[in-house]
Design an enzyme around this catalytic site. Structure first.
Site, PDB file in Angstrom:
ATOM      1  N   ASN A  54       8.157-106.761-131.236  1.00 40.88           N
ATOM      2  CA  ASN A  54       7.895-105.319-131.204  1.00 40.88           C
ATOM      3  C   ASN A  54       7.436-104.959-129.812  1.00 40.88           C
ATOM      4  O   ASN A  54       6.547-105.613-129.269  1.00 40.88           O
ATOM      5  CB  ASN A  54       6.761-104.956-132.171  1.00 40.88           C
ATOM      6  CG  ASN A  54       7.268-104.593-133.533  1.00 40.88           C
ATOM      7  OD1 ASN A  54       8.461-104.354-133.718  1.00 40.88           O
ATOM      8  ND2 ASN A  54       6.369-104.530-134.489  1.00 40.88           N
ATOM      9  N   ARG A  75      11.426-107.275-138.083  1.00 39.57           N
ATOM     10  CA  ARG A  75      11.364-108.567-137.393  1.00 39.57           C
ATOM     11  C   ARG A  75      11.645-109.738-138.337  1.00 39.57           C
ATOM     12  O   ARG A  75      12.444-110.611-138.007  1.00 39.57           O
ATOM     13  CB  ARG A  75      10.030-108.714-136.672  1.00 39.57           C
ATOM     14  CG  ARG A  75       9.934-107.855-135.414  1.00 39.57           C
ATOM     15  CD  ARG A  75       8.562-107.901-134.794  1.00 39.57           C
ATOM     16  NE  ARG A  75       7.562-107.393-135.737  1.00 39.57           N
ATOM     17  CZ  ARG A  75       6.260-107.467-135.520  1.00 39.57           C
ATOM     18  NH1 ARG A  75       5.793-108.074-134.448  1.00 39.57           N
ATOM     19  NH2 ARG A  75       5.427-106.943-136.394  1.00 39.57           N
TER      20      ARG A  75
END
Ligand SMILES: [Fe+3]
Ligand SMILES: [Mg+2]
Ligand SMILES: [Zn+2]
Ligand SMILES: [Zn+2]
EC number: 6.2.-.-
Lengths: 329, 828
Positions: free
Chosen positions: B41, B23
């Site tokens: 996520n 990320r």
């Protein structure tokens, strides 16, 4: 034949076929003999068929075996043996002398227990259709105590005792059958335990459960009880008495003494606080000289039995399939 | 460019994409390309929505896969066009969604990265000597995860709230700790303590580390709370300490692994490029390496300055120093070892008695790095358990279970949530060969060629692992151990519950081994789901097929210990033809008897005796060899392995066929030959006889400069009375009996001859299948020489050869093979 070893396949045969076919509450006691209430009198009743090769072995023969086996099954309910029946299946051409010897030892053992063979049957089968001689005995005993002896009475915390060293019968039979040339001094432990049990009851021991060790040995007996009682148990490997000859023979043969057959030993479950007293009484009797405390009942559970070794590790004991199949890859 | 329209795209990334810095990487990349949107996520993987001009979006998608952080592995990247919103002005990480079925996207535990190591040894850094530092690219993962997706609050780090400094890093997209779920520092993270055997703290923080090192130098045994549980550490150069550890662990001979840095490894062992690469994998596995000769005989090594010594010289000029290339940490120590000690120290002979290999691993965590650098020499690092039990994960449990083994306990307050043993690999045929798969490799899923139905596989009895089917992936658990042990069996039961809880998959059926007495099968029976029994050797073959995405038809050589055969017998040297119709045994080995059943596995002298007994009766044997060999037919060397009573009794058992079940196992044949050569009459640990035979054959190869000679006798193919072709080892054995080994050189040559004769038998039998592809599987292929010879001979004969590499060839791979084989029996 794998169904005959007293292992898992035999259990499956019993559980899947025999029990459901004969279903009733007495069978559900799951004990060596059924205790029956007959108008206020409690009677123990049992039956067993005996097949052994060779028919005569160090320490006994099929006659003594057929007597002691049934006397022991009665004793496991704490009953005083009264009457036995005996049915013989004889192969054509079987020597008379041997038959007489076998019947003498059967009778001697029954008499010594204070009981009598009161009925019987004899069949002769064609040559080649039987291994010489099969004997089936049934027995009736009187239950005079007020205890309920059986798997259902076992409690967590109970002590597990064994009445003597294990594995003698299996090793003696094997040694005799295969003329192995070793372990020739080992005699079968074949014996009637009813007198010994009577003494324990008379002394006020609150016996929870008894089981005589037969095929499948100590391990199978404890495993069956653990499963039927739904209790987890732990045995101490080093505490289980095994005489040196049996140990050495098993070592060579690759057998685990815990699974080797006995005919005059029993496992006892007694309250923890009576363990010492029970051991004292057992050791004072010729058939209990080598009695030992071998473990404890741990807790309610799936009936798992573990074996603790000298280093503190715990191995799972398990009913084996007919033969001891190696599991090592 | 400015004219290209604004577009919006949703990208879904699957694979190993969580807990690896994905990320933050996505965020930085999007900002660089001036895209707006978000990344999150989700249970399905990482989901990105990005908005910007067409060219930037295309570049974004390409660089996403090209430049992903090293631990990440993108198996699948799908894009879906959306309508542009024009609502966002920046790119953000949005909180994880946790609503659907979770995916297996937690990575394995990762050894420290070069950046973190630099901070660890930099006195100016606030994480200098802090043993729990980590970042998005490294740190604990599977060992600390409670549930998925992988976010701090669902790990053992949940209780450690970020301090302001750490939070700033965590929230700064430009920082390499942006969204690092495991990040912490001395102010907010876990702390170290050194306990005595009563659990009383002797020192804390850096003091604990320094005191532990001091006590290790004095010969103490220290239980260390490592990444996947406890390890037992001792000074590898201190014979008394290593001996003490052997005594206390009741482990007389099984080799201990060593914790070493790269320099130490290269000084102690011959290390190839492939082996270096394996050592340096982020998993930091134990790698079996061949010892240098001088190390084996124990003479002092002298030679040019080692890499580390050169580095030390340079480092001394520049203050503290860390070489990113070697990953060796060089820290000044207040109390350095005297000159000539440390990295140059000899290894105590008790570390790996009588074997030419050392199992070495590089530090798997910052804590290991610090310990090793401070200690300055290789440390024995063996699993923190009593023999046969699972490793301890909790410090209080360790105090109880390791009482009497460890003198001290180096512990900390970050929980280890599941035991993960150190993984063990070696290089064979230039490829990694996995012997034990655990820490660092689990739970990376095995991608499959086609989807699995909802299945759970319970594995074998020894070296147990379990496996979960998840569509086109299989999740193979870590090595759990031998299921004779009560605690190990409990771990196996726990893993069977945990895998579906963590990863989903909703298993409806259980794949089990066909053996009725395996404890794994008993566990499966208790779970109440329908069972699918998979034959042992078919499972071995299918594990290899699954790993390589191999489609039938192929021929599998399952050379193994003992598994239950499909005729109720004991198998372990099988040639299985596997095709669309099913599988069929087309050849095997001449059975060898096991006097005493399992006992014969522990005592190779028994199988040796059976082999001699049965070979002597082979038709064509000369008169003296025919019939009952009696006491005089037994070679003197083997005779000496028994007392007279034992020998007579075993011969009687063989004569009467009493508890001497036959098996067609190649593994047992290795035992027999090893014992016949006098290398190992009785195993002190599983596999010892085979290892010593491999070592003896290795000595022959290593000492013979010229091409290897052909074996002096062969293993021909004969047909048994049912017409089944069988590899007949008896002529080879009779040749050995006629020309017994008289010295070590003979033993080495015969050991090599045995390996070569087996490898020569492989193509001869393989031709019977008339298939181009051959799979090698089963525990025997842990043997590097056997594997390499078989690969070479089969390739030379024109076969395509496959063998297990990342999945163990031994029973540790069975569960995967059970899944792959059972899918044909199970409805989807
Ligand atoms: Fe196997
Ligand atoms: Mg009975
Ligand atoms: Zn890092
Ligand atoms: Zn912090």
């Amino acid at each position: 034949m794998a169904h005959g070893g007293g292992g898992r396949l035999m259990q499956q045969l019993l559980e899947l076929l025999v029990r459901p076919a004969l279903d009733n509450p007495w069978l559900e006691q799951r004990h060596d003999s059924a205790v029956l209430d007959c108008g206020g009198t409690r009677l123990a009743f049992t039956t067993d068929a005996y097949v052994v090769k060779p028919l005569q072995f160090p320490g006994g023969d099929i006659g003594k075996l057929a007597a002691c086996g049934t006397l022991n099954d009665l004793a496991m309910s704490g009953a005083k043996p009264l009457f036995l029946s005996a049915a013989l299946v004889i192969e054509e051409g079987f020597p008379f002398d041997t038959l007489r010897t076998v019947l003498d030892s059967l009778n001697a053992a029954v008499k010594a227990a204070g009981a009598a063979v009161v009925t019987g049957d004899t069949k002769v089968v064609e040559n080649g259709k039987g291994d010489g001689l099969y004997i089936t005995t049934s027995g009736i005993g009187l239950v005079e105590h007020g205890l309920s002896i059986g798997p259902a009475a076992i409690r967590p915390g109970d002590a597990v005792l064994v009445s003597g060293d294990i594995g003698r019968h299996g090793v003696a039979i094997l040694s005799a059958r295969e003329s192995l040339g070793f372990a020739t001094t080992v005699e079968s432990d074949c014996a009637d335990l009813s007198g010994l049990v009577g003494e324990l009851i008379a002394a006020g021991i609150e016996i929870r459960c008894l089981r005589d060790l037969t095929r499948g040995g100590l391990a199978s007996a404890v495993l069956e009880l653990a499963r039927d009682a739904k209790l987890d148990m732990e045995l101490i490997e080093g505490a289980v008495p095994v005489c040196e000859e049996v140990r050495a023979a098993c070592e060579i043969l690759g057998y685990d003494p815990l699974y080797v057959a006995n005919e005059g030993r029993m496992v006892l479950f007694v309250p923890q606080e009576q363990a010492e007293a029970t051991l004292g009484l057992l050791r004072g009797h010729p058939l209990g000289r080598d009695a030992a405390r071998i473990g404890s009942v741990i807790q309610a559970g799936a009936g798992r039995v573990s074996l603790r070794n000298a280093y503190g590790g715990q191995r799972i004991l398990d009913l084996l399939s007919g033969e001891q199949l190696p599991r090592i890859c | 460019m400015s004219t290209s329209p604004i577009q919006r795209q949703r990208l879904s990334l699957r694979g190993q994409v969580q807990g690896v810095g994905m990320r933050p990487f996505v965020c930085r990349l999007a900002q660089e390309l001036d895209l707006a949107g978000w990344v999150s996520n989700t249970p399905e993987g990482v989901v990105i929505e990005a908005e910007g001009n067409e060219a930037a979006l295309a570049r974004f998608a390409r660089r996403l896969t090209d430049e992903a952080p090293p631990p990440a592995r993108i198996d699948e990247c799908s894009a879906m066009p959306l309508a542009a919103t024009g609502q966002e002005s920046d790119f953000r990480v949005v909180p994880s969604r946790n609503d659907g079925a979770p995916e297996p996207c937690v990575p394995p535990d990762l050894a420290p990265c070069a950046d973190c190591l630099r901070e660890l040894s930099d006195p100016a850094d606030r994480r200098y000597r802090y043993p729990f530092l980590s970042c998005t690219a490294c740190g604990p993962r599977y060992s600390i995860v409670r549930s998925l997706p992988f976010d701090r609050e669902r790990t053992a780090m949940a209780g450690f709230a970020l301090c302001p400094d750490c939070r700033r890093e965590y929230e700064n997209p430009a920082d390499r700790r942006f969204h690092a779920q495991t990040t912490c520092c001395p102010a907010c993270g876990p702390q170290l303590a050194l306990w005595d055997s009563q659990g009383i703290s002797l020192a804390e923080g850096d003091g604990a580390l320094r005191l532990a090192v001091e006590r290790l130098r004095q010969g103490a045994i220290v239980a260390l709370k490592g990444v996947g549980g406890f390890q037992l550490l001792a000074d590898a150069g201190n014979s008394a300490a290593v001996e003490q550890l052997r005594t206390r662990k009741h482990r007389p001979a099984k080799p201990f692994a060593l914790l070493a840095d790269r320099t130490m490894a290269e000084r102690l062992c011959r290390v190839s490029e492939e082996e270096i690469a394996l050592l340096l994998e982020p998993a930091a596995p134990i790698v079996l390496l061949r010892r240098r000769k001088e190390e084996i005989v124990g003479t002092t090594h002298s030679g040019p300055l080692s890499l580390r010594e050169r580095a030390r010289v340079r480092g001394a000029q520049r203050g503290t120093f860390i070489s990113a290339q070697t990953h060796d940490l060089d820290l000044p120590h207040p109390n350095p070892l005297p000159e000539g000690e440390g990295a140059r120290r000899e290894i105590a002979p008790q570390v790996a008695p009588d074997l030419p290999w050392l199992g070495l691993m590089l530090p798997a965590s910052p804590l290991h790095h610090l310990l090793l650098a401070d200690f300055g020499g290789p440390l024995v690092a063996t699993s923190g358990n009593r023999g046969g039990e699972p490793i301890c994960v909790d410090e209080n449990e360790a105090l109880a279970r390791l009482a009497g083994i460890a003198d001290l306990f180096l512990v900390h307050d970050r929980s280890v949530l599941r035991p993960l043993d150190d993984s063990v690999l070696r290089i064979a045929a230039d490829r990694p060969l996995t012997l034990r798969r655990a820490r660092g490799y689990v739970p990376a899923p095995v991608p499959l060629a086609e989807p699995l139905p909802p299945l759970l596989a319970v594995g074998g009895h020894l070296k147990n692992t379990v496996a979960l089917g998840l569509g086109r992936r299989a999740l193979l658990s870590q090595h759990l151990g031998d299921l004779d042990d009560v605690l190990t069996e409990q771990q196996c039961g726990a893993a069977l519950q945990e895998l579906p809880r963590l990863f989903g998959g909703n298993p409806r059926r259980l794949a089990v081994d066909a053996h009725p007495d395996y404890a794994s099968r008993r566990l499966a029976e208790a779970m109440g789901l329908p069972l699918l029994a998979v034959p042992h050797h078919l499972a071995h073959a299918m594990a290899c097929a699954a790993e390589h995405g191999l489609e039938p038809p192929f021929l599998a050589l399952a050379w193994d210990g003992i598994g239950l055969g499909e005729d109720g017998g004991l198998w372990g040297g099988e040639f299985l033809r596997i095709d669309e119709q099913g599988h069929r045994r087309i050849a095997s080995f001449v059975p060898l008897r096991l006097p005493g059943g399992e006992k014969a596995v522990k005592e190779p002298r028994r199988t040796a005796l059976a082999a001699v007994y049965d070979s002597a009766r082979l038709p064509g044997a000369n008169a003296a060899e025919e019939g009952h060999p009696g006491l005089h037919g037994v070679p003197a060397g083997l005779r000496a392995a028994f007392s007279d009573t034992e020998l007579a009794a075993l011969l009687a058992m063989l004569e009467k066929n009493l508890n001497t079940p036959p098996c067609s196992s190649v593994g047992r044949l290795f035992d027999a030959v090893s014992a016949l050569l006098g290398l190992c009459p009785v195993n002190q640990f599983e596999g010892q006889a085979a290892m010593r035979l491999e070592a003896a054959a290795g000595a022959f190869v290593w000492n013979t400069a010229a091409d290897y000679p052909a074996p002096s006798a062969t293993i021909p193919l004969v047909r048994d009375d049912t017409g089944l072709p069988r590899c007949d080892w008896r002529p080879w054995l009779r040749n050995l009996l006629r020309h017994p080994a008289v010295d070590d050189a003979d033993r080495a040559a015969l050991a090599y001859s045995f390996h070569a004769a087996l490898a020569d038998a492989a193509p001869a039998a393989a031709r019977l299948a008339a298939l181009p592809t051959v799979v090698l599987c089963g525990g025997c292929f842990q043997n590097r020489l056997l594997l390499e010879l078989c690969v070479e001979r089969l390739r030379h004969a024109g076969f395509d050869v496959y063998w297990p590499q990342r999945i163990p060839p031994n029973d540790g791979g069975l569960a995967l093979g059970q899944l792959w084989a059972a899918r044909r029996q199970a409805p989807a």
